[in-house]
Design a protein around this motif. Structure first.
Motif, short mmCIF file in Angstrom:
data_model
loop_
_atom_site.label_atom_id
_atom_site.label_comp_id
_atom_site.label_asym_id
_atom_site.label_seq_id
_atom_site.Cartn_x
_atom_site.Cartn_y
_atom_site.Cartn_z
N LYS A 174 14.70 8.79 3.71
CA LYS A 174 14.88 7.46 3.13
C LYS A 174 13.79 7.18 2.11
N LYS A 175 14.11 6.47 1.04
CA LYS A 175 13.13 6.15 0.00
C LYS A 175 12.24 4.98 0.44
N THR A 176 10.98 5.05 0.05
CA THR A 176 10.04 3.99 0.40
C THR A 176 10.42 2.65 -0.22
N ASP A 177 11.19 2.68 -1.32
CA ASP A 177 11.60 1.44 -1.97
C ASP A 177 12.48 0.58 -1.06
N ALA A 178 13.16 1.20 -0.10
CA ALA A 178 14.17 0.50 0.70
C ALA A 178 13.64 0.02 2.04
N SER B 231 0.82 -1.22 0.00
CA SER B 231 0.00 0.00 0.00
C SER B 231 0.85 1.27 0.00
N ILE B 232 2.17 1.11 0.03
CA ILE B 232 3.07 2.27 0.08
C ILE B 232 3.67 2.49 -1.31
N ALA B 233 3.38 3.66 -1.88
CA ALA B 233 3.89 3.99 -3.21
C ALA B 233 5.41 4.07 -3.19
N LYS B 234 6.04 3.60 -4.26
CA LYS B 234 7.50 3.60 -4.35
C LYS B 234 8.01 4.92 -4.91
N GLY B 235 9.30 5.17 -4.68
CA GLY B 235 9.95 6.32 -5.27
C GLY B 235 9.83 7.61 -4.51
N GLU C 84 9.68 -1.78 8.99
CA GLU C 84 9.67 -0.34 8.73
C GLU C 84 8.41 0.08 7.98
N ALA C 85 7.98 -0.76 7.03
CA ALA C 85 6.75 -0.45 6.29
C ALA C 85 5.55 -0.42 7.23
N ALA C 86 5.49 -1.37 8.17
CA ALA C 86 4.39 -1.39 9.15
C ALA C 86 4.40 -0.13 10.00
N ARG C 87 5.57 0.28 10.46
CA ARG C 87 5.66 1.47 11.30
C ARG C 87 5.27 2.73 10.52
#
Length: 535
Positions: free
Chosen positions: A438-442, A399-403, A447-450
């Motif tokens: 920091k980029k969402t791609d990494a 659900s998190i857009a990249k870039g 970290e994505a959950a937080r």
């Protein structure tokens, strides 16, 4: 028993553990704890022999059961055979025996070797191996119909459970289980707890399930302060003991520092005078009292707080006759319910019974939250006045857009938020300093959950829909989430297999089973008591 002597491991300038010596004794069950990044999985690989320490040595028994992490390694094998492979001596003997029997003619040497192999098969309970493996698979909710299938035909969660059965198979002298409750529903977790409680060997397990650790562990081996300290009891016992030890050390150091200050004052005043002998003795006492610097704890605790922007109406959700099928398989059959403001409803049951499907059904008509590939087969859903929904999807990383940077991704959900607001939220969830760039791609799973929790705190919804929110979180983050949901003044629908969350948060339960969905208006303790009295 597993014996660890002077083991050290570091990555670059980061020390995970230094000169660690400890023992994991037979008959005891150890939880290996520490925050994400502390080195738990690294230490587990060192125990299993998969990874060599940079310094030190490990002595381990010959027969070890290890929960494998590679889901694709056994795709060419039958499910039942994959489990039997957990007993390496038995599997090697069975393969060699089959190879000899496949020969057109057998020599005398083949006959003698077959006798030796049959002896190994007998010693390793090979004649009941498939039946024993089937018992493990059934307990972990892998039905009989799948036992003869290839591993490649199974879904990811099913593969994890088969690999867990593999680790448990063959009565290993030591069991090393890294996150064994992942992909398990609550019934399977209870089965696993009972199984492990009866095991006689050494158990070392990593888990982010507090209830699981409290239920099975006789000891906790905690990675912190660049070492491993073993505490007696479960996870809660460790937290209490650790807090007391740390407080005592800090109090002792504080007293030492005061004494040292007094002595140094005396030395400064009389070093040039006639009290040289007294000055010398006080210098020696300062050296003796000099505080040993405490290694810094690597535990970091996030701060989660959900504050609704405004309350919803009293009747926040009502739905009638929800139905959904996948092919010829009905998953939800005409389920109806009404939800009042402030209720905290936990959805529980076996995997694949329709919990996530129900959440998607309720969100099917909600802009920006509906799954575009999901279609409800029947029923109506009506959201109440001023219902503002915050959604944590099971595939939260997707659900998190990249870039984008973390700060920019967050900012799009509230363009009025200042940079300080965004930085503050990220800091609460342990994204400190420049990590906001920091980029969402990494992002890792945790970290994505937080980051998704940052979004929910920014949006300030009054109705939380949480689908497996504890996946990828460490124990500190799960505890923070538990407290936050308990304090939340709005309404909650939550899919979880975390028993502590269910017990401490849930005021109402939707229990999923093959026959449908039971709507139980009460907490988990009353649900269990009602189920016991109905038997």
């Amino acid at each position: 028993m597993i014996s660890v002597s002077n083991v050290s491991m570091r990555y670059g300038g980061k020390i995970l553990f230094d000169e660690v010596s400890t023992q994991f004794i037979a008959g005891r069950r150890y939880g290996l704890t520490g925050p994400n990044g502390a080195g738990k999985s690294t230490f587990m690989k060192i125990l299993s022999g998969e990874l060599e320490p940079q310094k030190g040595s490990v002595v381990r028994p010959k027969k070890i059961g290890v929960l494998r992490q590679d889901q694709y390694a056994f795709d060419a094998y039958r499910v039942i055979d994959t489990v039997v492979m957990g007993n390496k001596p038995l599997w090697s003997a069975l393969e060699e025996r089959d190879a000899i029997y496949s020969k057109a003619e057998l020599t005398d040497e083949d006959g003698m070797r077959l006798g030796e192999l049959e002896g190994i098969v007998g010693e390793e309970d090979g004649y009941t191996a498939e039946a024993d493996a089937a018992i493990l698979l059934d307990g972990l909710d892998i039905p009989d119909a799948l036992h003869e299938r290839k591993m490649s035909e199974l879904q990811g969660g099913q593969k994890v459970r088969v690999l867990l059965a593999q680790a448990l198979f063959g009565r290993p002298q030591a069991l090393l289980l890294d996150e064994p409750t992942n992909s398990l529903d609550l019934d399977s977790v209870h089965w696993l707890q009972n199984f492990l409680a009866q095991s006689e060997g050494t158990l070392v397990t990593i888990s982010h399930d507090r209830h699981f650790l409290n239920s099975i562990c006789t000891h906790i081996a905690d990675i912190d302060y660049e070492t491993i300290i073993t505490y007696t009891g479960g996870y809660d016992d460790m937290v209490l003991a650790k807090t007391q030890v740390r407080a005592r050390l800090e109090a002792e150091n504080s007293q030492r520092e005061k004494k040292i200050a007094q002595l140094n004052e005396f030395i400064a005043r009389f070093s040039a005078g006639t009290r040289s002998s007294q000055v010398t003795s006080r210098k020696k006492e300062v050296e003796r009292l000099q505080t040993t610097e405490l290694a810094r704890s690597n535990i970091q605790r996030p701060y989660i707080r959900f504050d609704p922007l405004r309350p919803s109406g009293k009747h926040v959700l009502e739905f009638q006759g929800l139905s959904k099928e996948y092919g010829d398989r009905p998953v939800i059959r005409g389920f109806s319910a009404s939800v009042m403001r402030g209720e905290k409803i936990c959805l529980m049951g076996r995997n694949g019974q329709g919990k996530t499907t129900l959440l998607k059904s309720l969100l099917a008509g909600v802009p920006d939250l509906a799954d575009p590939d999901f279609q409800l087969d029947g029923g109506t859903v009506k959201w109440g006045h001023e219902a503002q929904i915050g959604y944590f999807p099971q595939d939260h990383a997707g659900s998190i857009a990249k870039g984008l940077t973390l700060a920019d991704w967050l900012h799009q959900f509230d363009p009025r938020a200042t940079k300080e607001d965004i930085r503050g939220l990220l800091g609460q969830m342990l994204f400190s300093g420049e990590e906001g760039l920091k980029k969402t791609d990494a992002l890792s799973g945790g970290e994505a959950a937080r980051l998704v929790f940052c979004r929910l705190m920014l949006q300030k919804p009054n109705f939380l829909v949480l689908d497996e929110p504890t996946n990828h979180l460490d124990l500190e983050a799960i505890n923070a989430l538990n407290f936050a949901v308990q304090r939340f003044e709005g309404t909650v629908l939550m899919v979880t297999h975390d028993q502590d969350l269910i017990e401490e948060v849930g005021t109402r339960l939707w229990s999923f089973h093959a026959g449908g969905i039971e709507d139980f208006k009460g907490p988990y303790e009353e649900f269990v008591a009602a189920a016991a009295s109905a038997r």
